[in-house]
Design a protein around this motif. Structure first.
Motif, PDB file in Angstrom:
ATOM      1  N   ALA A 160       0.830  -1.199   0.000  1.00  0.00           N
ATOM      2  CA  ALA A 160       0.000   0.000   0.000  1.00  0.00           C
ATOM      3  C   ALA A 160       0.869   1.254   0.000  1.00  0.00           C
ATOM      4  CB  ALA A 160      -0.941   0.005   1.201  1.00  0.00           C
ATOM      5  N   VAL A 161       1.949   1.247   0.791  1.00  0.00           N
ATOM      6  CA  VAL A 161       2.860   2.393   0.836  1.00  0.00           C
ATOM      7  C   VAL A 161       3.552   2.573  -0.507  1.00  0.00           C
ATOM      8  CG1 VAL A 161       4.982   3.298   1.877  1.00  0.00           C
ATOM      9  CG2 VAL A 161       3.227   2.247   3.325  1.00  0.00           C
ATOM     10  N   LYS A 162       4.095   1.487  -1.067  1.00  0.00           N
ATOM     11  CA  LYS A 162       4.808   1.576  -2.348  1.00  0.00           C
ATOM     12  C   LYS A 162       3.879   2.048  -3.464  1.00  0.00           C
ATOM     13  CE  LYS A 162       8.421  -1.822  -1.494  1.00  0.00           C
ATOM     14  NZ  LYS A 162       8.983  -3.122  -1.879  1.00  0.00           N
ATOM     15  N   THR A 163       2.656   1.546  -3.479  1.00  0.00           N
ATOM     16  CA  THR A 163       1.684   1.941  -4.499  1.00  0.00           C
ATOM     17  C   THR A 163       1.341   3.419  -4.379  1.00  0.00           C
ATOM     18  OG1 THR A 163       0.745  -0.286  -4.527  1.00  0.00           O
ATOM     19  CG2 THR A 163      -0.630   1.478  -5.415  1.00  0.00           C
ATOM     20  N   GLY A 164       1.107   3.884  -3.151  1.00  0.00           N
ATOM     21  CA  GLY A 164       0.786   5.291  -2.927  1.00  0.00           C
ATOM     22  C   GLY A 164       1.916   6.213  -3.335  1.00  0.00           C
ATOM     23  N   LEU A 165       3.154   5.854  -2.960  1.00  0.00           N
ATOM     24  CA  LEU A 165       4.303   6.688  -3.319  1.00  0.00           C
ATOM     25  C   LEU A 165       4.552   6.698  -4.824  1.00  0.00           C
ATOM     26  CD1 LEU A 165       6.793   5.894  -0.433  1.00  0.00           C
ATOM     27  CD2 LEU A 165       5.597   8.045  -0.863  1.00  0.00           C
TER      28      LEU A 165
ATOM     29  N   THR B 116     -12.211  -5.865   6.615  1.00  0.00           N
ATOM     30  CA  THR B 116     -12.383  -7.303   6.842  1.00  0.00           C
ATOM     31  C   THR B 116     -13.667  -7.808   6.195  1.00  0.00           C
ATOM     32  OG1 THR B 116     -13.583  -6.981   8.922  1.00  0.00           O
ATOM     33  CG2 THR B 116     -11.191  -7.145   9.069  1.00  0.00           C
ATOM     34  N   ASP B 117     -13.703  -9.129   6.030  1.00  0.00           N
ATOM     35  CA  ASP B 117     -14.946  -9.748   5.589  1.00  0.00           C
ATOM     36  C   ASP B 117     -15.767 -10.116   6.836  1.00  0.00           C
ATOM     37  OD1 ASP B 117     -13.802 -12.067   6.623  1.00  0.00           O
ATOM     38  OD2 ASP B 117     -13.390 -12.955   4.663  1.00  0.00           O
ATOM     39  N   ALA B 118     -16.896 -10.761   6.638  1.00  0.00           N
ATOM     40  CA  ALA B 118     -17.789 -11.086   7.753  1.00  0.00           C
ATOM     41  C   ALA B 118     -17.147 -12.029   8.768  1.00  0.00           C
ATOM     42  CB  ALA B 118     -19.078 -11.691   7.216  1.00  0.00           C
ATOM     43  N   SER B 119     -16.155 -12.801   8.334  1.00  0.00           N
ATOM     44  CA  SER B 119     -15.477 -13.743   9.232  1.00  0.00           C
ATOM     45  C   SER B 119     -14.313 -13.112   9.987  1.00  0.00           C
ATOM     46  CB  SER B 119     -14.955 -14.943   8.434  1.00  0.00           C
ATOM     47  OG  SER B 119     -16.014 -15.609   7.791  1.00  0.00           O
ATOM     48  N   GLY B 120     -14.005 -11.857   9.693  1.00  0.00           N
ATOM     49  CA  GLY B 120     -12.904 -11.182  10.360  1.00  0.00           C
ATOM     50  C   GLY B 120     -11.574 -11.317   9.653  1.00  0.00           C
ATOM     51  N   ASN B 121     -11.576 -11.890   8.442  1.00  0.00           N
ATOM     52  CA  ASN B 121     -10.337 -12.001   7.665  1.00  0.00           C
ATOM     53  C   ASN B 121     -10.024 -10.671   6.984  1.00  0.00           C
ATOM     54  OD1 ASN B 121     -10.027 -14.861   8.130  1.00  0.00           O
ATOM     55  ND2 ASN B 121     -11.723 -15.147   6.679  1.00  0.00           N
ATOM     56  N   VAL B 122      -8.754 -10.265   7.016  1.00  0.00           N
ATOM     57  CA  VAL B 122      -8.343  -9.011   6.385  1.00  0.00           C
ATOM     58  C   VAL B 122      -8.452  -9.152   4.866  1.00  0.00           C
ATOM     59  CG1 VAL B 122      -6.448  -7.393   6.025  1.00  0.00           C
ATOM     60  CG2 VAL B 122      -6.803  -8.414   8.283  1.00  0.00           C
ATOM     61  N   THR B 123      -9.176  -8.241   4.238  1.00  0.00           N
ATOM     62  CA  THR B 123      -9.332  -8.261   2.785  1.00  0.00           C
ATOM     63  C   THR B 123      -8.603  -7.109   2.103  1.00  0.00           C
ATOM     64  OG1 THR B 123     -11.406  -7.018   2.923  1.00  0.00           O
ATOM     65  CG2 THR B 123     -11.562  -9.430   2.900  1.00  0.00           C
ATOM     66  N   GLU B 124      -8.301  -6.055   2.875  1.00  0.00           N
ATOM     67  CA  GLU B 124      -7.618  -4.908   2.292  1.00  0.00           C
ATOM     68  C   GLU B 124      -6.906  -4.120   3.398  1.00  0.00           C
ATOM     69  OE1 GLU B 124      -8.834  -1.657  -1.025  1.00  0.00           O
ATOM     70  OE2 GLU B 124     -10.133  -1.712   0.723  1.00  0.00           O
ATOM     71  N   TRP B 125      -5.707  -3.633   3.076  1.00  0.00           N
ATOM     72  CA  TRP B 125      -4.928  -2.778   3.969  1.00  0.00           C
ATOM     73  C   TRP B 125      -4.994  -1.353   3.432  1.00  0.00           C
ATOM     74  CZ3 TRP B 125      -2.488  -4.789   8.246  1.00  0.00           C
ATOM     75  CH2 TRP B 125      -2.438  -6.178   8.324  1.00  0.00           C
ATOM     76  N   ARG B 126      -5.194  -0.385   4.320  1.00  0.00           N
ATOM     77  CA  ARG B 126      -5.237   1.021   3.918  1.00  0.00           C
ATOM     78  C   ARG B 126      -4.261   1.815   4.777  1.00  0.00           C
ATOM     79  NH1 ARG B 126     -11.803   1.857   3.359  1.00  0.00           N
ATOM     80  NH2 ARG B 126     -12.055   0.398   1.634  1.00  0.00           N
ATOM     81  N   VAL B 127      -3.521   2.707   4.139  1.00  0.00           N
ATOM     82  CA  VAL B 127      -2.588   3.564   4.863  1.00  0.00           C
ATOM     83  C   VAL B 127      -2.862   5.018   4.541  1.00  0.00           C
ATOM     84  CG1 VAL B 127      -0.740   1.860   5.052  1.00  0.00           C
ATOM     85  CG2 VAL B 127      -0.809   3.347   3.065  1.00  0.00           C
ATOM     86  N   ASN B 128      -2.636   5.859   5.523  1.00  0.00           N
ATOM     87  CA  ASN B 128      -2.686   7.300   5.346  1.00  0.00           C
ATOM     88  C   ASN B 128      -1.247   7.773   5.441  1.00  0.00           C
ATOM     89  OD1 ASN B 128      -2.718  10.078   7.037  1.00  0.00           O
ATOM     90  ND2 ASN B 128      -4.392  10.020   5.556  1.00  0.00           N
ATOM     91  N   LEU B 129      -0.738   8.393   4.381  1.00  0.00           N
ATOM     92  CA  LEU B 129       0.656   8.815   4.303  1.00  0.00           C
ATOM     93  C   LEU B 129       0.764  10.332   4.309  1.00  0.00           C
ATOM     94  CD1 LEU B 129       1.798   6.506   1.369  1.00  0.00           C
ATOM     95  CD2 LEU B 129       2.278   6.160   3.791  1.00  0.00           C
ATOM     96  N   LYS B 130       1.805  10.825   4.962  1.00  0.00           N
ATOM     97  CA  LYS B 130       2.186  12.231   4.846  1.00  0.00           C
ATOM     98  C   LYS B 130       3.498  12.234   4.073  1.00  0.00           C
ATOM     99  CE  LYS B 130      -0.245  14.147   8.719  1.00  0.00           C
ATOM    100  NZ  LYS B 130      -0.174  15.034   9.870  1.00  0.00           N
ATOM    101  N   VAL B 131       3.466  12.761   2.858  1.00  0.00           N
ATOM    102  CA  VAL B 131       4.597  12.724   1.942  1.00  0.00           C
ATOM    103  C   VAL B 131       5.280  14.097   1.932  1.00  0.00           C
ATOM    104  CG1 VAL B 131       5.301  12.334  -0.451  1.00  0.00           C
ATOM    105  CG2 VAL B 131       3.415  11.003   0.527  1.00  0.00           C
ATOM    106  N   THR B 132       6.593  14.088   2.119  1.00  0.00           N
ATOM    107  CA  THR B 132       7.376  15.323   2.126  1.00  0.00           C
ATOM    108  C   THR B 132       8.161  15.449   0.834  1.00  0.00           C
ATOM    109  OG1 THR B 132       7.664  15.117   4.515  1.00  0.00           O
ATOM    110  CG2 THR B 132       9.156  16.622   3.365  1.00  0.00           C
TER     111      THR B 132
END
Length: 67
Positions: free
Chosen positions: A20-25, A47-63
């Motif tokens: 997620a970080v590499k894609t954003g940068l 997450t899905d209904a079972s609690g499995n992670v389906t996507e990671w999201r990051v908030n970046l501050k880019v300098t």
């Protein structure tokens, strides 16, 4: 004397935080030059209904240096 600016962006990946970080940068670098670094300001998972992670999201501050 150098002047730096900080912008905030959100990025996501199904493959993990690092991707997620590499894609954003990489997307940011298409229009912003002189990127010096980034802070991971926040991390969130989707997450899905079972609690499995389906996507990671990051908030970046880019300098970057303003020329």
């Amino acid at each position: 004397m150098a002047v730096a600016k900080v912008i905030e962006l959100n990025s996501s990946s199904k493959n993990g935080i690092e991707d997620a970080v590499k894609t954003g940068l990489a997307k940011c670098a298409e229009s912003v030059k002189n990127i010096q670094g980034a802070w991971i300001n926040d991390i969130k998972v989707v997450t899905d209904a079972s609690g499995n992670v389906t996507e990671w999201r990051v908030n970046l501050k880019v300098t970057f240096v303003v020329v």
